[in-house]
Design a protein around this motif. Structure first.
Motif, PDB file in Angstrom:
ATOM      1  N   ASP A   8       0.832  -1.256   0.074  1.00 18.85           N
ATOM      2  CA  ASP A   8       0.002   0.068   0.046  1.00 18.85           C
ATOM      3  C   ASP A   8       0.770   1.133   0.040  1.00 18.85           C
ATOM      4  O   ASP A   8       2.065   1.236   0.341  1.00 18.85           O
ATOM      5  CB  ASP A   8      -0.918  -0.146   1.146  1.00 18.85           C
ATOM      6  N   GLY A 169      -0.080  -3.606   4.311  1.00 19.40           N
ATOM      7  CA  GLY A 169      -1.021  -2.404   4.438  1.00 19.40           C
ATOM      8  C   GLY A 169      -1.186  -1.971   5.871  1.00 19.40           C
ATOM      9  O   GLY A 169      -0.614  -2.571   6.699  1.00 19.40           O
ATOM     10  N   ASP A 174      -7.182  -3.237   3.934  1.00 16.59           N
ATOM     11  CA  ASP A 174      -5.948  -3.895   3.136  1.00 16.59           C
ATOM     12  C   ASP A 174      -6.058  -5.365   3.418  1.00 16.59           C
ATOM     13  O   ASP A 174      -5.803  -6.176   2.244  1.00 16.59           O
ATOM     14  CB  ASP A 174      -4.817  -3.188   3.593  1.00 16.59           C
TER      15      ASP A 174
END
Length: 219
Positions: A8, A169, A174
């Motif tokens: 991410d 994440g 996520d």
């Protein structure tokens, strides 16, 4: 260490959990000027909203195409985000330096709910080589396909030609998106999520990106 690592962006490589509202305010105002609109204060507030539905409602009241306004706003937000990174107003986390050595042993990709143009800008400005970078398209459909929808992850896996890997994440969304895409999930602790509960479906809990060296290789 796993052979494919997807990361991410906001809260993982870029400091802070996301784009501040002030950027979207300025982006909306830029789109208003570009399209020659004269919104009321209430309509301007709707146009500045991060959600598409509020933008669509305000555009309907103004008699302008909401898709075009959204595109203009997203493009302006990407320009502003790049300026903030170039100036140092928004910085990278110090431990992103670990990614350079990780890239010698694993394929890295950046996958974010943020705008695609911003994701590619960030990937290009990091010293580690990224095999792919993907963010949301500047369309209503792109906005709706944000995580926890696995769409962005699945598209990236297809681009890389792989089916397995690890997604790093800092949010529950996520971890959910990773599970739906058939990936293992690593939850990265930062100051904004240091005390929160560990989401379900998380395989690894990380205190920093350096901890990725300890993640076992894919079987």
């Amino acid at each position: 260490m796993t052979e494919t690592i997807l990361l991410d962006m906001d809260g993982v490589v870029l400091e802070g959990p996301g784009t501040p509202q002030s950027v979207y305010d300025r982006a909306a105002d830029a789109a208003v000027d570009e399209l020659g609109l004269e919104p009321t204060d209430r309509q301007r507030a709707g146009l500045r909203s991060h959600g598409y539905e509020s933008v669509e409602s305000a555009c309907a009241a103004l008699g302008t195409d909401p898709r075009e306004f959204w595109r203009q706003k997203e493009e302006a937000a990407s320009r502003l985000a790049a300026e903030r990174i170039r100036s140092g107003e928004r910085a990278f986390y110090g431990d992103v330096a670990a990614l350079e050595s990780l890239a010698e042993r694993a394929t890295l990709a950046l996958v974010s709910n943020n705008r695609h143009e911003t994701a590619t800008f960030v990937a290009d400005h990091l010293s580690a080589p990224f095999a792919a970078a993907r963010g949301r398209e500047p369309t209503p459909e792109g906005f709706r396909r944000r995580k926890p929808n696995p769409h962005l992850l699945e598209e990236t896996l297809a681009e890389l030609g792989v089916e397995t890997g690890l997604y790093v994440g800092d949010r529950e969304t996520d971890a959910v998106a990773a599970e739906r895409a058939g990936l293992e999930a690593a939850y990265l602790r930062r100051s904004h999520n240091a005390d929160g509960p560990l989401p379900e479906a998380v395989t690894y809990e990380l205190e920093g990106l350096d901890d990725l060296r300890e993640v076992p290789a894919e079987r």
